[in-house]
Design a protein around this motif. Structure first.
Motif, PDB file in Angstrom:
ATOM      1  N   SER A  43      29.851  83.439  83.681  1.00 31.18           N
ATOM      2  CA  SER A  43      29.327  83.685  82.980  1.00 31.18           C
ATOM      3  C   SER A  43      27.826  84.596  83.478  1.00 31.18           C
ATOM      4  CB  SER A  43      29.332  84.194  81.236  1.00 31.18           C
ATOM      5  OG  SER A  43      28.366  82.440  81.079  1.00 31.18           O
ATOM      6  N   ARG A  44      27.539  83.927  84.420  1.00 33.04           N
ATOM      7  CA  ARG A  44      25.712  84.487  84.741  1.00 33.04           C
ATOM      8  C   ARG A  44      25.801  84.999  85.198  1.00 33.04           C
ATOM      9  NH1 ARG A  44      25.242  78.480  86.351  1.00 33.04           N
ATOM     10  NH2 ARG A  44      24.604  76.872  85.117  1.00 33.04           N
ATOM     11  N   THR A  45      24.745  86.094  84.884  1.00 34.21           N
ATOM     12  CA  THR A  45      24.507  87.145  85.295  1.00 34.21           C
ATOM     13  C   THR A  45      23.263  87.816  86.454  1.00 34.21           C
ATOM     14  OG1 THR A  45      23.775  88.247  83.109  1.00 34.21           O
ATOM     15  CG2 THR A  45      26.005  88.665  84.242  1.00 34.21           C
ATOM     16  N   SER A  46      22.732  86.796  86.868  1.00 35.81           N
ATOM     17  CA  SER A  46      20.785  86.777  86.857  1.00 35.81           C
ATOM     18  C   SER A  46      20.899  86.984  88.774  1.00 35.81           C
ATOM     19  CB  SER A  46      20.953  85.151  86.931  1.00 35.81           C
ATOM     20  OG  SER A  46      21.516  84.447  88.323  1.00 35.81           O
ATOM     21  N   GLU A  47      19.896  87.214  88.948  1.00 36.77           N
ATOM     22  CA  GLU A  47      19.817  88.609  90.217  1.00 36.77           C
ATOM     23  C   GLU A  47      19.679  87.781  91.090  1.00 36.77           C
ATOM     24  OE1 GLU A  47      16.292  90.105  90.105  1.00 36.77           O
ATOM     25  OE2 GLU A  47      16.389  91.125  88.299  1.00 36.77           O
ATOM     26  N   ILE A  48      20.743  87.711  92.029  1.00 35.56           N
ATOM     27  CA  ILE A  48      21.166  87.913  93.720  1.00 35.56           C
ATOM     28  C   ILE A  48      19.633  87.788  94.686  1.00 35.56           C
ATOM     29  CG2 ILE A  48      23.787  87.724  93.128  1.00 35.56           C
ATOM     30  CD1 ILE A  48      23.417  89.812  94.727  1.00 35.56           C
ATOM     31  N   LYS A  49      19.699  87.280  95.328  1.00 34.02           N
ATOM     32  CA  LYS A  49      18.280  86.930  96.222  1.00 34.02           C
ATOM     33  C   LYS A  49      18.763  87.208  97.383  1.00 34.02           C
ATOM     34  CE  LYS A  49      16.257  83.165  94.190  1.00 34.02           C
ATOM     35  NZ  LYS A  49      15.595  81.698  94.295  1.00 34.02           N
ATOM     36  N   LEU A  50      18.943  88.733  98.018  1.00 32.40           N
ATOM     37  CA  LEU A  50      19.542  89.490  98.957  1.00 32.40           C
ATOM     38  C   LEU A  50      19.180  89.202 100.439  1.00 32.40           C
ATOM     39  CD1 LEU A  50      21.066  92.680  97.524  1.00 32.40           C
ATOM     40  CD2 LEU A  50      22.865  90.815  98.328  1.00 32.40           C
ATOM     41  N   GLU A  51      19.315  88.948 101.481  1.00 35.92           N
ATOM     42  CA  GLU A  51      18.618  89.083 102.817  1.00 35.92           C
ATOM     43  C   GLU A  51      19.461  89.013 104.054  1.00 35.92           C
ATOM     44  OE1 GLU A  51      17.289  84.903 103.817  1.00 35.92           O
ATOM     45  OE2 GLU A  51      18.670  83.800 102.147  1.00 35.92           O
ATOM     46  N   ALA A  52      19.334  89.617 105.079  1.00 31.43           N
ATOM     47  CA  ALA A  52      20.196  89.705 106.515  1.00 31.43           C
ATOM     48  C   ALA A  52      20.843  88.086 106.756  1.00 31.43           C
ATOM     49  CB  ALA A  52      19.191  90.120 107.312  1.00 31.43           C
ATOM     50  N   LEU A  53      21.898  88.187 106.887  1.00 34.99           N
ATOM     51  CA  LEU A  53      22.617  86.605 107.165  1.00 34.99           C
ATOM     52  C   LEU A  53      23.739  87.117 108.425  1.00 34.99           C
ATOM     53  CD1 LEU A  53      23.745  85.612 102.982  1.00 34.99           C
ATOM     54  CD2 LEU A  53      21.517  85.000 104.626  1.00 34.99           C
ATOM     55  N   ASN A  54      23.536  85.707 109.287  1.00 33.83           N
ATOM     56  CA  ASN A  54      24.821  85.786 110.261  1.00 33.83           C
ATOM     57  C   ASN A  54      25.611  84.885 109.033  1.00 33.83           C
ATOM     58  OD1 ASN A  54      26.338  85.048 112.129  1.00 33.83           O
ATOM     59  ND2 ASN A  54      24.998  84.476 113.158  1.00 33.83           N
ATOM     60  N   PRO A  55      26.590  86.056 109.713  1.00 37.45           N
ATOM     61  CA  PRO A  55      27.974  85.522 108.395  1.00 37.45           C
ATOM     62  C   PRO A  55      29.197  84.388 109.052  1.00 37.45           C
ATOM     63  CG  PRO A  55      28.612  87.461 109.641  1.00 37.45           C
ATOM     64  CD  PRO A  55      27.037  86.974 109.467  1.00 37.45           C
ATOM     65  N   ALA A  56      28.603  84.263 110.448  1.00 39.38           N
ATOM     66  CA  ALA A  56      29.025  83.137 111.367  1.00 39.38           C
ATOM     67  C   ALA A  56      28.435  82.078 110.167  1.00 39.38           C
ATOM     68  CB  ALA A  56      29.284  82.814 113.008  1.00 39.38           C
ATOM     69  N   GLU A  57      27.155  82.036 110.440  1.00 36.19           N
ATOM     70  CA  GLU A  57      26.319  80.227 110.188  1.00 36.19           C
ATOM     71  C   GLU A  57      26.745  80.559 108.616  1.00 36.19           C
ATOM     72  OE1 GLU A  57      22.397  81.344 110.139  1.00 36.19           O
ATOM     73  OE2 GLU A  57      22.472  81.280 112.726  1.00 36.19           O
ATOM     74  N   ILE A  58      27.525  81.116 107.965  1.00 32.67           N
ATOM     75  CA  ILE A  58      27.291  80.557 106.064  1.00 32.67           C
ATOM     76  C   ILE A  58      29.920  80.324 106.060  1.00 32.67           C
ATOM     77  CG2 ILE A  58      27.981  81.473 104.274  1.00 32.67           C
ATOM     78  CD1 ILE A  58      26.760  84.378 104.782  1.00 32.67           C
TER      79      ILE A  58
END
Length: 606
Positions: free
Chosen positions: A445-460
């Motif tokens: 139920s949380r709707t806090s703001e997300i922290k957007l940054e450029a990410l390498n999907p392979a690392e995730i």
């Protein structure tokens, strides 16, 4: 000498009785000399009718005037009944200055007469020919023309015989044109072509002409024969047709719809297309598309096969939606109408197709549908989130009180009452599980703001794999990674995206009953709007998912796990996280064939 002469010769006295017959005369008449000598020439049986009459007249003239008549033709009747035409040349012969007799020389004119007959026939044929005919010498001086030439050019024979064929020149052809023509015919070859000439009245006309060299008995060129056919009307019709076709092609080329002509059977060859078709498919020119098989333009080549099958039965299709593939791989939606055409033998020959680009309309429909679904899902999730939050808060405090009380009761009961201790442990386990559910509800139920940054999907992906390592070790499961280095980066919240992959990995692990494989793929892609995206796929070879379950799999609290082993919030949380990243997720599965979850995230702008 007379005996061996190749020409038949007879000698008669001045009364007309034969004195001598040479060998050639025997051969030509088929009579031996002994049957002829001593007989009067009128009684030989070899002359009759007009031929006999002319012979008597000639004999009488020679005897009475001592003057030889000019040569004349007679028909000789052979002993075998055959008939042969001979030229007769009689002359008076003398002996000791006195008239002795008459020598008659014969010459076979059958062949000459046949040639003369053929020449008359050819002359009549040339004069009666519908095409103009002109005969010239080697330098082009006109020797003969037929009436059709006069009708074609306006020049009667008296106007042009003795003059050069240059009189017909229009001035519209280059020197090189005539030089090549003369080079051809002087080499002994036939020249054929179209030429624009000028009539006597100055008007121009088109003709198809062939010039044939004529060889003499020594194999040398002696004359040229030119045959001319007036094609002015045809040329004007062709010109009108070309202009009409050009206007039509210009019209088709400028239409803001695709127009394509192809062969019928697969893979299909492009025969003609207009410029707008090339633009629709993202090609720089029409030529780029001509060598590509038709079925390769279809998003699904089976659609092409289905279209051909329908056309062979129905003959045409109207306004059906067909998905094609652009040069850059993006989808091209069209409204297609097509008609099958047949050749003269009624065999299928080609297909004419009209394509209207409806990609923007399809994208708008898809966006509207997606927006409606997202709105409904968002409203549903929001309502569930609000409910979950309220329930969680209402349950949390009493639950904490229960857990505190359980700790106190455990201390008081101790180990003396084994049954009571066992019941307390069951109550405590249930309370702790409820507490875990409350925690997930609060997180959901949380709707806090997300922290957007450029990410390498392979690392995730690698980070998420480390987090689920302990869970994965419980089964003999192998992980395969297929990462396309050109997939690029995504813009997102690292922790939330790690949670997405963790949930998907755990679900895949749980789905595999004992031994299996989980494959993770990363690749670049394009959205339905043609924008760059990154696709991540998590696929397993587990038991798969039925279509009925797949439709509900992202709903909150929906789970297929046993009671107590799942809350039904994992995939719904994944769905909400991806939605907040402007991404999407879909599942493809069939029972017994595993399941594949595909995530699509917008690519980070470089």
């Amino acid at each position: 000498m007379i005996w061996g002469s190749p020409d038949p010769i007879i000698i008669m006295d001045l009364k007309g009785f034969l004195l001598f017959v040479n060998r050639a005369a025997e051969e030509i008449s088929r009579y031996p000399a002994k049957d002829l000598i001593g007989k009067h020439f009128t009684q030989l049986g070899i002359l009759s009718g007009p031929s006999l009459k002319k012979s008597i007249q000639a004999f009488t003239q020679i005897v009475s005037t001592e003057q030889s008549p000019p040569p004349f033709d007679v028909d000789i009747v052979r002993k075998d009944g055959g008939l042969i035409t001979m030229e007769v040349n009689p002359r008076l012969i003398k002996s000791n200055e006195k008239n002795f007799g008459i020598q008659v020389n014969f010459r076979d004119t059958t062949t000459r007469r046949q040639i003369d007959s053929q020449m008359r026939l050819l002359t009549h044929a040339l004069e009666a020919a519908a095409n103009g005919i002109i005969i010239s010498n080697l330098d082009g001086t006109v020797l003969w023309v037929n009436p059709a030439f006069t009708e074609l050019t306006g020049y009667v024979s008296g106007d042009i015989i003795g003059k050069s064929t240059r009189i017909l020149k229009s001035g519209q052809h280059s020197r090189e044109f005539y030089a090549e023509m003369w080079k051809t015919i002087k080499a002994g070859r036939v020249w054929r072509g179209e030429i624009l000439n000028r009539r006597k009245d100055g008007s121009l006309y088109f003709e198809e002409m062939s010039i044939t060299p004529v060889l003499n008995e020594w194999g040398k060129i002696s004359n040229f024969i030119a045959i001319k056919q007036d094609v002015t009307a045809r040329k004007h019709s062709e010109e009108k047709l070309i202009n009409s076709e050009k206007k039509f092609r210009d019209l088709v080329s400028n239409l803001q719809v695709g127009v394509v002509r192809t062969t019928v059977h697969n893979p299909g060859k492009v025969l003609e297309i207009n410029r707008f078709t090339a633009e629709m498919f993202g090609h720089d020119s029409i030529e780029q598309m001509m060598d590509i098989p038709v079925q390769d333009f279809y998003w699904d080549p089976r659609d092409r096969a289905q279209l051909v099958e329908t056309l062979l039965v129905e003959g045409s299709v109207q306004s059906c939606e067909v998905k094609f593939r652009k040069k850059n791989g993006a989808p091209l939606w069209t409204l297609l109408s097509a008609e099958l055409h047949h050749d003269e033998s009624n065999a299928p020959a080609w297909i004419d197709t009209v394509l209207q680009d409806i990609t923007l309309l399809k994208q708008a429909e898809e966006k509207l549908r997606s927006t409606q679904q997202q709105l409904m899902q968002s409203e549903k999730m929001a309502a569930i989130g609000t409910l979950a939050s309220g329930v969680a808060h209402e349950v949390k405090n009493p639950l904490n009180l229960i857990l505190m009380t359980m700790a106190e009761l455990e201390t008081r009961v101790g180990a003396s009452d084994e049954r009571a201790a066992k019941l307390l442990k069951i109550i405590q386990s249930s309370a702790e599980r409820t507490s875990k559910v409350v925690a997930e509800l609060l997180q959901f139920s949380r709707t806090s703001e997300i922290k957007l940054e450029a990410l390498n999907p392979a690392e995730i992906v690698e980070s998420a794999l480390l987090l689920v390592q302990s869970t994965a070790r419980k089964k003999p499961i192998q992980f395969h990674k297929e990462f396309d280095g050109a997939s690029g980066k995504v813009r997102g919240d690292k922790l939330l995206l790690e949670q997405v992959f963790c949930n998907l990995f755990i679900n895949a692990i749980d789905a595999i009953e004992y031994e299996g494989t989980i494959t993770v793929r990363l690749r670049p892609g394009l959205s339905s709007q043609g924008e760059r995206i990154v696709e991540a796929e998590v696929a397993d070879n587990g038991p798969g998912i039925s279509p009925e379950i797949a439709q509900r799999i992202f709903e909150p609290f929906f789970t297929t796990k046993e009671a107590g082993k799942g809350t039904g919030l994992g995939l719904s949380t994944v769905y909400m996280i991806l939605q907040r990243h402007n991404g999407s997720i879909e599942v493809k599965s069939q029972p017994g064939q595993g399941a594949a979850f595909t995530i699509r995230l917008p690519a980070a702008k470089e």
